[in-house]
Design a protein around this motif. Sequence first.
Motif, PDB file in Angstrom:
ATOM      1  N   PHE A 150       0.797  -1.287  -0.174  1.00  0.00           N
ATOM      2  CA  PHE A 150       0.024   0.124   0.066  1.00  0.00           C
ATOM      3  C   PHE A 150       0.903   1.322   0.021  1.00  0.00           C
ATOM      4  O   PHE A 150       0.566   2.412  -0.619  1.00  0.00           O
ATOM      5  CB  PHE A 150      -0.845  -0.147   1.200  1.00  0.00           C
ATOM      6  N   MET A 151       1.886   1.127   0.736  1.00  0.00           N
ATOM      7  CA  MET A 151       2.688   2.505   0.875  1.00  0.00           C
ATOM      8  C   MET A 151       3.770   2.911  -0.172  1.00  0.00           C
ATOM      9  O   MET A 151       4.549   3.774   0.032  1.00  0.00           O
ATOM     10  CB  MET A 151       3.528   2.460   2.309  1.00  0.00           C
ATOM     11  N   THR A 152       3.776   2.024  -1.185  1.00  0.00           N
ATOM     12  CA  THR A 152       4.786   2.356  -2.197  1.00  0.00           C
ATOM     13  C   THR A 152       4.070   2.093  -3.351  1.00  0.00           C
ATOM     14  O   THR A 152       4.694   1.721  -4.436  1.00  0.00           O
ATOM     15  CB  THR A 152       5.935   1.162  -1.969  1.00  0.00           C
ATOM     16  N   LEU A 153       2.787   2.339  -3.629  1.00  0.00           N
ATOM     17  CA  LEU A 153       2.009   2.441  -4.825  1.00  0.00           C
ATOM     18  C   LEU A 153       2.483   3.252  -5.778  1.00  0.00           C
ATOM     19  O   LEU A 153       2.582   2.565  -7.155  1.00  0.00           O
ATOM     20  CB  LEU A 153       0.736   2.670  -4.594  1.00  0.00           C
ATOM     21  N   SER A 154       2.884   4.499  -5.817  1.00  0.00           N
ATOM     22  CA  SER A 154       3.669   5.317  -6.842  1.00  0.00           C
ATOM     23  C   SER A 154       4.883   4.657  -7.364  1.00  0.00           C
ATOM     24  O   SER A 154       5.157   4.741  -8.611  1.00  0.00           O
ATOM     25  CB  SER A 154       3.783   6.922  -6.193  1.00  0.00           C
TER      26      SER A 154
END
Length: 344
Positions: A150-154
Amino acid sequence: MPVESRKADRVDAYTKKYWQKDAAKDNDAHRDSRLGDYAELVNGYYDGATELYEYGWAESFHFCRFYKGEAFLQALARHEHYLAHMMHLKPGMRVLDVGCGVGGPAREIARFSDANIVGVNNNDFQLERARKKTAKAGLSDKVSFVKADFMTLSQQFGENSFDAIYAIEATCHAPTFEGIYGEILKCLKPGGVFGVYEWCMTDAFDPSIPRHKEIQHGIELGDGIAEMRTIEAARKALKSVGFELLHEEDLADREDAVKWYYPLEGNPLKAQTTWDMFTVFRMSRVGRFFTQNMLWGIEKVGFVPKGTYDVGESLIKAQAALVAGGQTKLFTPMMLWVCRKPKA
């Protein structure tokens, strides 16, 4: 599916490592430990709970509103259609499903909107099941799945890469609302829309009241959530990362004759259709007794990972806490926001 593919050690660790069973003894240090290890916590939970969800609920791991006489599966699909409608999803759009589970909502929304859905999940067991179910449904050309945090989607998908993004009762697993909403904003194209059904404690929640804290803790423990946060915290986070709020409503606050939590009450007499009596029965005391004894047996012979029985016990705690949260309106699983990424 071999037990090893679900990493049995983290299933067994879920209830033993992360939780104080007594809400009064669960403190900030325990919460911070869960938040710091949220990925392992969530994976341990879903390695143990996924097949229990499918058995007891459906392939769409979420709640919904009900109309009188409306079948359970029909109501789940309508809830998904409503989100797609509110977001104005259209044929050919590239859409990200954040926290896709085994792909039930992604498949339904692809059928409804004719959009191209990419489901993202960090759990290998669920992803494998999602791909198999999607292939069986003949939707592999419209729905795909990617493993990502979730925290590295970009970093995974790149900025400005999706026309729209939605999340259905999944972003509550993220360690912070600001972190996950910020990643979603980055991945959206300018002018793109984000729609979310968020799990929140309502404005009536007061953590200084022991019963309120007990309900919050039961939901966290039973649903793999490191920290249950408030509606105000979610609203503040959406605004702080830069979203324009287009629509906001707690759908659980509508005065529905049939409550969203009715299946969890375990009363077959409340079932809306004959077939739904089986779903409600599984939530009853007798249904839980049979399920847990079955789990105990198949865990002993190695058909499911060690610790699955304990995860089942945590689901029973969640069931009670969710019903109590719904009845007191301290909790909502369907706080709806539709937001836009600014065009400029």
